[in-house]
Structure formats: C-alpha cells, structure tokens
Design a protein around this motif. Structure first.
Motif, PDB file in Angstrom:
ATOM      1  N   ASP A  12    -117.323  26.322   4.113  1.00  0.00           N
ATOM      2  CA  ASP A  12    -118.275  26.975   5.116  1.00  0.00           C
ATOM      3  C   ASP A  12    -119.185  28.044   3.843  1.00  0.00           C
ATOM      4  O   ASP A  12    -120.803  27.587   3.709  1.00  0.00           O
ATOM      5  N   GLU A  13    -118.574  28.040   3.566  1.00  0.00           N
ATOM      6  CA  GLU A  13    -119.282  29.706   2.230  1.00  0.00           C
ATOM      7  C   GLU A  13    -118.297  29.422   0.636  1.00  0.00           C
ATOM      8  O   GLU A  13    -117.506  30.124   0.562  1.00  0.00           O
ATOM      9  N   PRO A  14    -118.465  28.488  -0.102  1.00  0.00           N
ATOM     10  CA  PRO A  14    -117.678  28.573  -1.947  1.00  0.00           C
ATOM     11  C   PRO A  14    -118.335  29.608  -2.301  1.00  0.00           C
ATOM     12  O   PRO A  14    -119.208  30.158  -1.972  1.00  0.00           O
ATOM     13  N   THR A  15    -116.888  30.189  -2.499  1.00  0.00           N
ATOM     14  CA  THR A  15    -117.278  31.458  -3.599  1.00  0.00           C
ATOM     15  C   THR A  15    -116.196  31.258  -4.156  1.00  0.00           C
ATOM     16  O   THR A  15    -115.698  30.559  -4.505  1.00  0.00           O
ATOM     17  N   LEU A  16    -116.376  32.058  -6.157  1.00  0.00           N
ATOM     18  CA  LEU A  16    -115.957  31.761  -7.008  1.00  0.00           C
ATOM     19  C   LEU A  16    -114.250  32.452  -6.779  1.00  0.00           C
ATOM     20  O   LEU A  16    -113.354  31.293  -6.550  1.00  0.00           O
ATOM     21  N   GLU A  17    -114.138  32.549  -5.980  1.00  0.00           N
ATOM     22  CA  GLU A  17    -113.303  33.653  -4.865  1.00  0.00           C
ATOM     23  C   GLU A  17    -112.131  32.459  -4.529  1.00  0.00           C
ATOM     24  O   GLU A  17    -110.896  32.351  -4.761  1.00  0.00           O
ATOM     25  N   ALA A  18    -112.842  31.796  -3.701  1.00  0.00           N
ATOM     26  CA  ALA A  18    -112.174  30.677  -2.689  1.00  0.00           C
ATOM     27  C   ALA A  18    -111.469  29.171  -4.190  1.00  0.00           C
ATOM     28  O   ALA A  18    -111.165  29.154  -4.413  1.00  0.00           O
TER      29      ALA A  18
END
Length: 198
Positions: free
Chosen positions: A169-175
């Motif tokens: 849903d909310e792609p991030t670098l951490e994910a």
C-alpha cells in the motif's frame, strides 16, 4: 522457463529533440569533442503534417551515438507538468575508462559556458554531471571497480524486492530492505558462506 538469448550489442543511439541546434553542436562537437558522424534530412516525412527535420548524430565511442532532432517550425515548449526531480532523472550517461579521462571532461566543461554541476562517487562509479544547452542532464562516468558476479546476484535480488515492494500500500525504502533481507535469507538458508575481506 526458457533462457532468453541476449543478442543486443549496446546502444545504437539515444535521441532527443533540440530547439537550438547551433548551441547543441558547439557543446557536443566543440566542447566535448564528439564528432558529428551522420545526418538525415527529411522533407515531408511521416504522417500528415509531420514537420521537416534534420536528425544529426555524434559519435560517443564504441559505435554508440547520441542524436538530436531539429524540427523546422516547431516552437520550444516547457515540461511544466513534470516535476524537476523527474526531469533530472532522464539523463544520458557516457562511459570513460579512467579518472584521467573523467577529469579531462571536467576540465573541458569548466572551461566552457556549461561548467560541471556535480562530481560524486556512487557505489561502483564516479560521475560528473552537466546540463546541456537543451536542458538535458548528461553524466560522464568512470568505473571505480570491476562489476562482479556477486554484484549481478545482488542486482537480481534488488529487482525481485523492488517488484514485491511496489505491490504494498505504501512502498518505502525501508520495506524494500526488509523484503530484500527476506529474499536473501530464503535463498541462502542453510548454505554455508565464506566471507573474505581481501
């Protein structure tokens, strides 16, 4: 799954429009020293109303070419809908072999009307950046080390992690890092590894 046979030999040419062919030729031919090697002139080419144009090419080495279209009668326009960050993402990177070569291009740029804007070391390359007379970002880059099979393995795991993270849903670098770590753990579970710091 069948392996695809890799038949591509490299870049034939990358092409961009120009509204200022004189400045473009001075920058690439006279400042950077890339010879003009081909030009195609087209009168009444293409589907209805297509403007006449000249398509000219610079030799950038190894059989690769950088090309520009000058369309007669077409007025300049602004990419007002595209954020500046994304405009800067569109760029051409030209490879050189050594630090000496890179610094020579930096010298040429700094002595011109288009000085180097940034010099930076990335993970495996060192690059200089300049905006050409058309507003295109050009990178000149040299390798800092050889690319290894381990780099290829890492790149493929990064590609797999990227494909997975964009489905969140909310792609991030951490994910992305979390998913990549799980891919590494899954692929190498139970396999002894040797680490060398040589």
């Amino acid at each position: 799954m069948n392996e695809l046979v890799h038949k591509v030999r490299g870049v034939d040419h990358a092409a961009f429009p120009t509204f200022n062919p004189k400045a473009t030729i001075i920058f690439y031919r006279d400042v950077l020293g890339f010879p003009v090697v081909h030009a195609t002139c087209a009168l009444g080419w293409g589907a209805g109303g297509h403007p006449d144009f000249i398509h000219f090419f610079f030799d950038i080495g190894q059989g690769d070419r950088l090309a520009f279209f000058y369309y007669f009668g077409v007025e300049p326009y602004e990419d007002t809908e595209i954020p500046e960050l994304l405009k800067r993402a569109r760029h051409l990177a030209i490879h050189v072999d050594s630090e000496e070569d890179l610094l020579e291009y930096r010298r040429r740029l700094d002595a011109s009307n288009h000085p180097c804007e940034l010099q930076v070391r990335h993970e495996t390359v060192e690059s200089i950046y300049v905006t050409d007379p058309n507003g295109y970002l050009i990178e000149v880059t040299r390798p800092l080390r050889e690319i290894t099979v381990e780099d290829d393995i890492d790149a493929n795991m990064s590609a797999d992690a990227l494909m997975a993270v964009v489905d969140e849903d909310e792609p991030t670098l951490e994910a992305f890092y979390r998913i990549k770590a799980q891919i590494i753990a899954d692929r190498f579970a139970g396999e002894p590894t040797e680490v060398s710091f040589a």
